[in-house]
Structure formats: C-alpha cells, structure tokens
Design a protein around this motif. Structure first.
Motif, mmCIF file in Angstrom:
data_model
loop_
_atom_site.group_PDB
_atom_site.id
_atom_site.type_symbol
_atom_site.label_atom_id
_atom_site.label_comp_id
_atom_site.label_asym_id
_atom_site.label_seq_id
_atom_site.Cartn_x
_atom_site.Cartn_y
_atom_site.Cartn_z
ATOM 1 N N GLN A 16 0.822 -1.211 0.000
ATOM 2 C CA GLN A 16 0.000 0.000 0.000
ATOM 3 C C GLN A 16 0.858 1.264 0.000
ATOM 4 O O GLN A 16 0.513 2.273 -0.637
ATOM 5 C CB GLN A 16 -0.923 -0.007 1.221
ATOM 6 C CG GLN A 16 -2.014 -1.077 1.160
ATOM 7 C CD GLN A 16 -2.883 -1.080 2.395
ATOM 8 O OE1 GLN A 16 -2.546 -0.485 3.419
ATOM 9 N NE2 GLN A 16 -4.031 -1.764 2.309
ATOM 10 N N ALA A 76 2.111 1.893 -3.392
ATOM 11 C CA ALA A 76 1.027 2.371 -4.265
ATOM 12 C C ALA A 76 0.500 3.736 -3.842
ATOM 13 O O ALA A 76 -0.426 4.261 -4.487
ATOM 14 C CB ALA A 76 -0.109 1.349 -4.272
ATOM 15 N N LEU A 136 -1.095 4.413 -0.986
ATOM 16 C CA LEU A 136 -2.370 4.295 -0.304
ATOM 17 C C LEU A 136 -2.249 4.455 1.214
ATOM 18 O O LEU A 136 -3.256 4.481 1.917
ATOM 19 C CB LEU A 136 -3.008 2.936 -0.604
ATOM 20 C CG LEU A 136 -3.306 2.667 -2.090
ATOM 21 C CD1 LEU A 136 -3.856 1.272 -2.270
ATOM 22 C CD2 LEU A 136 -4.274 3.723 -2.629
ATOM 23 N N THR A 137 -1.024 4.517 1.736
ATOM 24 C CA THR A 137 -0.814 4.707 3.179
ATOM 25 C C THR A 137 0.472 5.473 3.379
ATOM 26 O O THR A 137 1.249 5.691 2.430
ATOM 27 C CB THR A 137 -0.766 3.355 3.913
ATOM 28 O OG1 THR A 137 -0.781 3.590 5.306
ATOM 29 C CG2 THR A 137 0.476 2.568 3.547
#
Length: 502
Positions: free
Chosen positions: A431, A434, A436-437
């Motif tokens: 993540q 990507a 996302l975090t």
C-alpha cells in the motif's frame, strides 16, 4: 594337694576379678561422651510431594550422549574436547587423586607396620658421668641397627572407621568430578545454543536491514511524485542506520559467545574463531521418567556426593567416639648395638624388646568431648547440605519442565502472531508503494513483524535451552554405582584380622 589346687584356683579367680574391677573402675573414671548426640536425619525423596509437579510420563532418563539428540556433531565434538583438555576437569581429577591418597593412608593405619633403622654415631663419652671405664673419657663409634614392628589392635574400631570415612570421601570426590563434567557439558551446550540464537537473530536483523532499505527506496520514489517530503526520507535513513547498528551489535555478541566457548574448552580465544555456525535441531520429545523422586538420588552426582559426605561424617563420629576408649598397641624390635665395627655382627651385640603399649584417656580438660561435638556439628551440616541438595534437585526438574510446557504453549500463539504480523507488513509495504498509506503505518507494521520474528526465535531457543537444562537436572546420564564398589573395597581393605568390640 587337693586343698592347694582349690586355694590356687580361688586366688586366680580373685586376681581376675580384681583386674576386671580395676579396669572397670578406670573406664568409669575416664572421660566419656554422655549427652553428646544428634537427631538429624537425611531426607527421603518419598517424603516430598511431587505427584502433580513431576508426574510419571513413561519417559527415559538422559543417556550420557544426551547432546546427540540435537543432531549437531560439532556440539558433541566440543563437549568431548572440553572433557579431555579443560583445566576445570583437571582440578576435579586432582581432588579425586588427593582423596584416594588419604584413603590409602587410612588403610595403612589398619595394618601392621615394620621399620628398619641403622645409625652410626661417633661420640666422646664423659669420664665423670654414667659411662664406666674403659669407655669413660674415650671416643667411640656406636653402630646400631634395629628392625621394629608394631600393630594397633584397634579394639574399638577407630582405625577402621577412619578408613571407611576416607573411602566415603573418595566416593564423594568422584561424584564431584562427575558433577563438574556435567556442569561443564551443560555450560558448553547452553553457550552453543546461545551462539545459535545470536545467528538466528543476526539473520532477522539482516532481513530487517533489507526491509528498511526497501522502505528508503520507496520513500525516494514518493518524494519524486510529491507524496512524501525530506522528513520521511530522513526518518527512513535513521531507521536504516539503526537496523545496521543492530546487526553490528549482534556480530559483537557472536564474537563474545565464541570466546566464551573457547574458555570453556580450556583453549585460547582464537579457538572460538574456528567454531562453525551451530546447526541444532529440535531434540527429543520431553517426557519425565517414572519413579523420578526415588531414582533421582542415584542419577544426580551432586546428590550422590552429598550422600557420601554424610556417610563419611557418620564414620568420623564413630572414630571420635572410639578415642574415648583405651588404645592397645603391640610392638617388637630386634637389632644389633655395639661399639666399633668388629663386634657389631656378633651374637653378643644382639638386642630385642617386645610388649604392649596402652593409652587410656582419664582427664583431658574436655578436649575429646569438644572434638566429638565438632564431629556431630559437621555431621549435622552434611545432613543439611544433603537435604537441601535433594530439595533443589527436585525443584530444578519441576521448574525446567514447567518452563518447557510454558514455552510450547507460548510458541503456538507466537507463531500465529508472527504469520499475521508478516502479512500485515507485506500489505503495508504494498500500500505504501502504491501511495495508499503513509510511512508511519509501514514502520509500525515493520516493527511489529520484527518483534514477532524475534519472539518466535527466542522462544525456540529458550525451549532448547530449557531442554538442555532439564537433561542436566535429571543427571545427564550419570548412574551411581559407587555403593557396590565401596562394599567390595571395604571387604578387601579390612581382610586383615581385627579384634572387634565396643
């Protein structure tokens, strides 16, 4: 004539009665040990409650090659090397040799003694003293040769008790030597297991460095896309440096463990550098043998040594009691004594003597009573040491077993936590890559995974360490055969005829 025989018989009886009365009176007037005693007793393993803590599990006692269960030939070789060349073993062996020498000296006290002496003296005799003419005022050469023999009847068994005490002390020293061997073998196995632990932790630390490097690379890419700033980059670099420092620290601990093993082997520190990485397996299934409390007293060398010391002190107490009774020593001597050399080997120069020597303590200002009190105090101490050794041994086995069972239960949960932490760590990195975090989530997941890996590794190593300690607590394959050997030794040592009595 008949009347004379009757009168003679009466006189002989009266004489014997008088001698017996005098002898009895002398004994009653002598020092005695009335009121000096001990009520201490060695503990029996059956008197301790162990059913719940030490349940019978139909297991086997450790064999002398108990270390082979871990499947690492290097460990077996290291233990063998230490038992051959360690100064610690040499010290224990020297103590056994010393005890054997004392035993031989005590045995000599139960046997007759024969000595031969020769002296040559050149002397001027006084003309105004005891020596009459023609020797008075002259120089003379005196030749004297003497062959003497003596034998202590040992009516009260003092010498025999001294021998038995010395034999028991020898057996205690031999058990001590076995305990030293067991302690050294255990220390090597546990240090070797610690070396294995450090290598596993080193692998985990290196994997952590690799993960931190990956986080740092991802952070660089996120900075280029504007997702992160230099703050995250510096944080990633700091964490990476910390992980590398941890690897270096473990390297130092590995080197220290190698040096510790070298010292246990009785070698220089360079010997530790040639030890290869341990390849230890899980080991055998842990199950306690049946009838453990009772059989443990013959399986633990420290318990056996303590028991023999109690036995030795028992005989020393008896020896001290025998000091209160008369000693009778028979002696005889034959030899030649002459002035000059010409008459030395003639029958006229012959000299001879024979007779008993009796020693009877009447008043010693309390010395013998004080000596006996000291022996009883030493006996009480030996009993207390034995009882405490037995209690410690039973507790030791129970604690090691409890720790093993606890480690087995902990390991199940720890491995479950490890798998979950590893999945969370991989998911967080995916993540993070990507976008996302954030980095904090990744670092938290990474730390959790690191702790889980270390926890599982430590539990596995702790469990093996406890298994080694349990094998040691059960005696490490030692079996006491000294009782049978001592009975044979006593029979041989006391084969000479003695007069028994008390």
């Amino acid at each position: 004539m008949k009347q004379q025989m009757i009168e003679s018989s009466i006189r002989r009886r009266a004489l014997r009665l008088g001698v017996s009365t005098i002898f009895a009176a002398m004994l009653s007037a002598c020092v005695n040990y009335a009121g000096i005693h001990s009520d201490k007793q060695v503990a029996k393993p059956q008197q301790f409650e162990t059913v719940q803590s030490l349940p019978p599990e139909q297991g086997h006692w450790p064999a002398s090659n108990w270390a082979d269960q871990f499947g690492d030939p290097q460990l077996k070789a290291l233990i063998g090397e230490a038992l051959q060349g360690s100064p610690t073993i040499d010290e224990a062996h020297a103590r056994v040799a010393q005890a054997q020498a004392y035993s031989e000296a005590a045995k000599a006290g139960t046997l007759p003694r024969v000595d031969a002496n020769y002296s040559l003296t050149r002397q001027q005799y006084s003309s105004t003293a005891l020596i009459p003419p023609p020797f008075a005022g002259t120089w003379q050469t005196e030749n004297k040769g003497l062959l003497s023999a003596s034998y202590d009847l040992d009516l009260w068994g003092k010498n025999r008790e001294a021998l038995k005490a010395a034999v028991s002390q020898t057996q205690a020293s031999q058990a001590d030597e076995e305990f030293v061997k067991l302690t050294l073998s255990t220390a090597i196995a546990r240090t070797y297991n610690q070396l294995a632990r450090l290598y596993v932790l080193h692998d985990i630390a290196q994997e952590e460095v690799a993960r931190r490097e990956q986080i740092d690379r991802i952070t660089v890419g996120r900075i280029a896309t504007g997702l992160d700033t230099e703050v995250e980059r510096k944080t990633a670099q700091a964490n990476l440096a910390t992980s590398r420092a941890n690897v270096t620290a473990i390297d130092g601990s590995i080197l220290t463990a190698r040096y510790q093993l070298a010292a246990l082997l009785g070698a220089g520190p360079d010997r530790g550098l040639s030890i290869e990485r341990p390849m230890l397996g899980v080991g055998d299934e842990v199950r306690l043998p049946d009838n453990l409390p009772a059989d443990l007293v013959g399986r633990r060398p420290d318990i056996v040594a303590a028991r023999w010391r109690v036995d030795a002190m028992t005989h020393e107490v008896k020896e001290a009691k025998a000091e209160f009774y008369p000693d009778i020593n028979l002696s005889a001597a034959i030899g030649l004594d002459a002035f000059g050399f010409g008459r030395f080997l003639t029958a006229a120069s012959r000299t001879a003597s024979a007779g008993p020597a009796i020693h009877l303590p009447i008043f010693d200002a309390g010395e013998l009573r004080a000596q006996l009190k000291g022996r009883y105090a030493e006996f009480d101490y030996a009993v207390a040491v034995y009882n405490q050794t037995l209690i410690t041994a039973l507790s030791d086995v129970a604690m090691q077993l409890a720790q093993i069972r606890s480690s087995d239960a902990e390991l199940v949960d720890a491995q479950t936590a490890q798998r979950a932490a590893q999945d969370a760590d991989q998911l967080a990195i995916t993540q993070f890559k990507a976008g996302l975090t954030n980095q904090l989530t990744v670092l938290n997941a990474d730390v959790t995974a690191l702790n889980a890996d270390q926890a599982v590794a430590n539990l596995k190593m702790n469990r093996r360490d406890q298994q080694i300690a349990l094998a040691s607590a059960l005696g490490g394959g030692y079996v006491d055969t000294s009782a049978d050997e001592t009975r044979r030794a006593d029979a041989a040592a006391l084969a000479n005829p003695v007069v028994a009595g008390r």
